[in-house]
Write an enzyme that holds these catalytic residues in place. Structure first.
Site, mmCIF file in Angstrom:
data_model
loop_
_atom_site.group_PDB
_atom_site.id
_atom_site.type_symbol
_atom_site.label_atom_id
_atom_site.label_comp_id
_atom_site.label_asym_id
_atom_site.label_seq_id
_atom_site.Cartn_x
_atom_site.Cartn_y
_atom_site.Cartn_z
ATOM 1 N N SER A 21 0.833 -1.203 0.000
ATOM 2 C CA SER A 21 0.000 0.000 0.000
ATOM 3 C C SER A 21 0.871 1.258 0.000
ATOM 4 O O SER A 21 1.874 1.340 0.721
ATOM 5 C CB SER A 21 -0.901 0.013 1.244
ATOM 6 N N SER A 23 -0.412 4.115 0.869
ATOM 7 C CA SER A 23 -1.019 5.051 1.820
ATOM 8 C C SER A 23 -0.103 5.407 2.993
ATOM 9 O O SER A 23 -0.054 6.591 3.372
ATOM 10 C CB SER A 23 -2.345 4.478 2.341
ATOM 11 N N THR A 68 -9.124 -0.839 2.070
ATOM 12 C CA THR A 68 -8.889 -1.256 0.693
ATOM 13 C C THR A 68 -9.317 -2.708 0.522
ATOM 14 O O THR A 68 -9.900 -3.306 1.430
ATOM 15 C CB THR A 68 -7.421 -0.958 0.288
ATOM 16 N N LYS A 72 -14.048 -3.191 1.390
ATOM 17 C CA LYS A 72 -14.830 -1.950 1.249
ATOM 18 C C LYS A 72 -16.329 -2.166 1.480
ATOM 19 O O LYS A 72 -17.007 -1.325 2.066
ATOM 20 C CB LYS A 72 -14.571 -1.324 -0.125
ATOM 21 N N ASP A 108 -12.947 8.093 -3.275
ATOM 22 C CA ASP A 108 -12.299 7.743 -4.549
ATOM 23 C C ASP A 108 -12.786 8.623 -5.714
ATOM 24 O O ASP A 108 -11.987 9.172 -6.466
ATOM 25 C CB ASP A 108 -12.564 6.277 -4.898
ATOM 26 N N GLY A 133 -14.838 0.194 -17.808
ATOM 27 C CA GLY A 133 -14.812 -0.590 -16.584
ATOM 28 C C GLY A 133 -16.054 -0.345 -15.749
ATOM 29 O O GLY A 133 -16.736 0.683 -15.914
ATOM 30 N N GLY A 136 -15.114 -1.523 -8.763
ATOM 31 C CA GLY A 136 -15.229 -0.577 -7.663
ATOM 32 C C GLY A 136 -14.731 0.817 -8.008
ATOM 33 O O GLY A 136 -15.414 1.812 -7.732
ATOM 34 N N GLY A 244 -2.704 8.071 -13.004
ATOM 35 C CA GLY A 244 -3.431 7.579 -11.843
ATOM 36 C C GLY A 244 -2.938 8.089 -10.497
ATOM 37 O O GLY A 244 -3.634 7.945 -9.488
HETATM 38 P P1 ATR Z 1 -11.088 -2.093 -9.062
HETATM 39 O O1 ATR Z 1 -11.393 -2.243 -7.615
HETATM 40 O O2 ATR Z 1 -9.704 -1.629 -9.341
HETATM 41 O O3 ATR Z 1 -12.120 -1.313 -9.777
HETATM 42 P P2 ATR Z 1 -12.322 -4.506 -10.044
HETATM 43 O O4 ATR Z 1 -13.529 -4.169 -9.218
HETATM 44 O O5 ATR Z 1 -11.805 -5.903 -9.985
HETATM 45 O O6 ATR Z 1 -11.093 -3.587 -9.656
HETATM 46 O O7 ATR Z 1 -12.640 -4.112 -11.551
HETATM 47 C C1 ATR Z 1 -11.783 -4.436 -12.604
HETATM 48 C C2 ATR Z 1 -12.372 -3.909 -13.911
HETATM 49 O O8 ATR Z 1 -11.452 -4.210 -14.961
HETATM 50 C C3 ATR Z 1 -13.689 -4.540 -14.291
HETATM 51 O O9 ATR Z 1 -14.452 -3.609 -15.000
HETATM 52 C C4 ATR Z 1 -13.239 -5.682 -15.215
HETATM 53 O O10 ATR Z 1 -14.216 -6.116 -16.135
HETATM 54 P P3 ATR Z 1 -15.317 -7.234 -15.715
HETATM 55 O O11 ATR Z 1 -16.346 -6.516 -14.921
HETATM 56 O O12 ATR Z 1 -15.826 -7.744 -17.004
HETATM 57 O O13 ATR Z 1 -14.562 -8.263 -14.924
HETATM 58 C C5 ATR Z 1 -12.111 -4.996 -15.963
HETATM 59 N N1 ATR Z 1 -11.162 -5.939 -16.549
HETATM 60 C C6 ATR Z 1 -10.266 -6.697 -15.905
HETATM 61 N N2 ATR Z 1 -9.535 -7.423 -16.772
HETATM 62 C C7 ATR Z 1 -9.999 -7.107 -18.022
HETATM 63 C C8 ATR Z 1 -9.657 -7.523 -19.337
HETATM 64 N N3 ATR Z 1 -8.697 -8.426 -19.578
HETATM 65 N N4 ATR Z 1 -10.349 -6.983 -20.368
HETATM 66 C C9 ATR Z 1 -11.328 -6.081 -20.154
HETATM 67 N N5 ATR Z 1 -11.690 -5.655 -18.918
HETATM 68 C C10 ATR Z 1 -11.039 -6.158 -17.866
#
Ligand code: ATR
Length: 281
Positions: A21, A23, A68, A72, A108, A133, A136, A244
């Protein structure tokens, strides 16, 4: 700072894993810069144990808690009260005391919009946004963009059902989008893990370079690497790039302010984040 024994306030992050982390260095740099008698530590808390960490916060009188993965949602269910954002998201990344109660916040999305405004000088009002995406981080950004006055928030996700639920957070301006929306967007945000170092998609961009253009803000929530494939494409297309680290710093700054009531030293926090990322990479 020299302080009487026992007066130091402690804040902490809980997660699993939590060893990497960023943080602790960010918050400790801020405490030092303001000469505050606070310290920030990381606690590895196993899945399903988050409510015990909240009990510990009460028992140990911790001054603040960051939350984290994977806690959450569990913390959102266990605090005394939620802010409207944390309630809509069903996710808490920060717990702060308010009149003897533990209040669950989600900083966030607000952190993302604050970093966009601070680093690009652009406003979100009346902007057409595409969010890639629906996890979260994406959900927090989608809600915050709509609250900041975006005129359109199109959500694209590999799994459509999650896109539907995430787009609903933006209310009337939210919708499930398609790849074709990217070219017409004012603000494009990658909130997927596509392009993150150490994953199967390292080196890949979630959108084709031809869809990006000058006049757009292109943001990537990934900061490992700092120059993601998406941001490299955006740079070549002369779009305004947003990495980021800004969101990381601004969401932490909001937490710092909730706990200490002092204005966060953003530059110090930014530098600390940069050093910690450099050390981790
Ligand atoms: P975070 O907490 O960082 O948001 P998360 O909740 O696991 O992490 O979300 C990851 C995101 O990346 C999701 O939108 C995921 O798509 P899915 O909902 O279909 O799983 C997306 N993601 C991860 N790997 C991917 C890939 N290879 N291609 C496209 N989208 C991907």
């Amino acid at each position: 700072m020299q302080s009487p024994i026992g007066s130091t306030r402690t804040a902490a992050v809980i997660g699993n894993p939590v060893r990497h982390s960023l943080s602790p260095p960010i918050h400790n740099a801020a405490f030092q810069a303001l000469d505050l008698d606070w310290t920030y530590v990381a606690f590895d808390v196993g899945p399903g144990q988050a409510h015990k960490a909240l009990d510990a916060m009460r028992t140990l009188h911790l001054g603040g808690l960051s939350v984290t993965m994977p806690h959450k949602a569990d913390i959102a269910a266990a605090v005394d009260r939620l802010t409207p954002e944390a309630s809509l998201l069903g996710a808490v990344n920060c717990v702060a005391w308010e009149q003897g109660e533990l209040v669950g916040h989600n900083t966030d999305g607000g952190g993302f919009v604050a970093s966009l405004v601070a680093e690009t000088g652009r406003s979100v009002r009346d902007q057409r946004c595409v969010v890639l995406g629906a996890g979260g981080a994406a959900r927090a950004v989608i809600l915050a963009l709509s609250q900041a006055g975006a005129s359109d928030v199109a959500v694209l996700n590999r799994t459509t059902e999650k896109a539907v639920a995430a787009a609903a957070l933006a209310g009337p301006v939210g919708r499930v989008g398609k790849l074709g929306d990217v070219a017409g967007a004012d603000i494009v945000v990658n909130a997927t893990s596509v392009g993150m170092a150490g994953t199967p998609t390292a080196g890949m961009s979630p959108v084709a370079e031809e869809m990006l253009s000058d006049g757009q803000v292109v943001a990537d929530l990934i900061y490992h690497p700092l120059a993601t494939p998406l941001l490299q494409s955006a740079e070549r297309r002369r779009a305004t790039c947003l990495g980021g680290v800004g969101m990381l710093v601004h969401q932490a700054a909001r937490q710092f302010e909730l706990w200490t009531t002092h204005a966060a030293p953003l530059t110090v926090m930014h530098e600390a984040a940069g050093r910690a990322i450099g050390a981790n990479q």
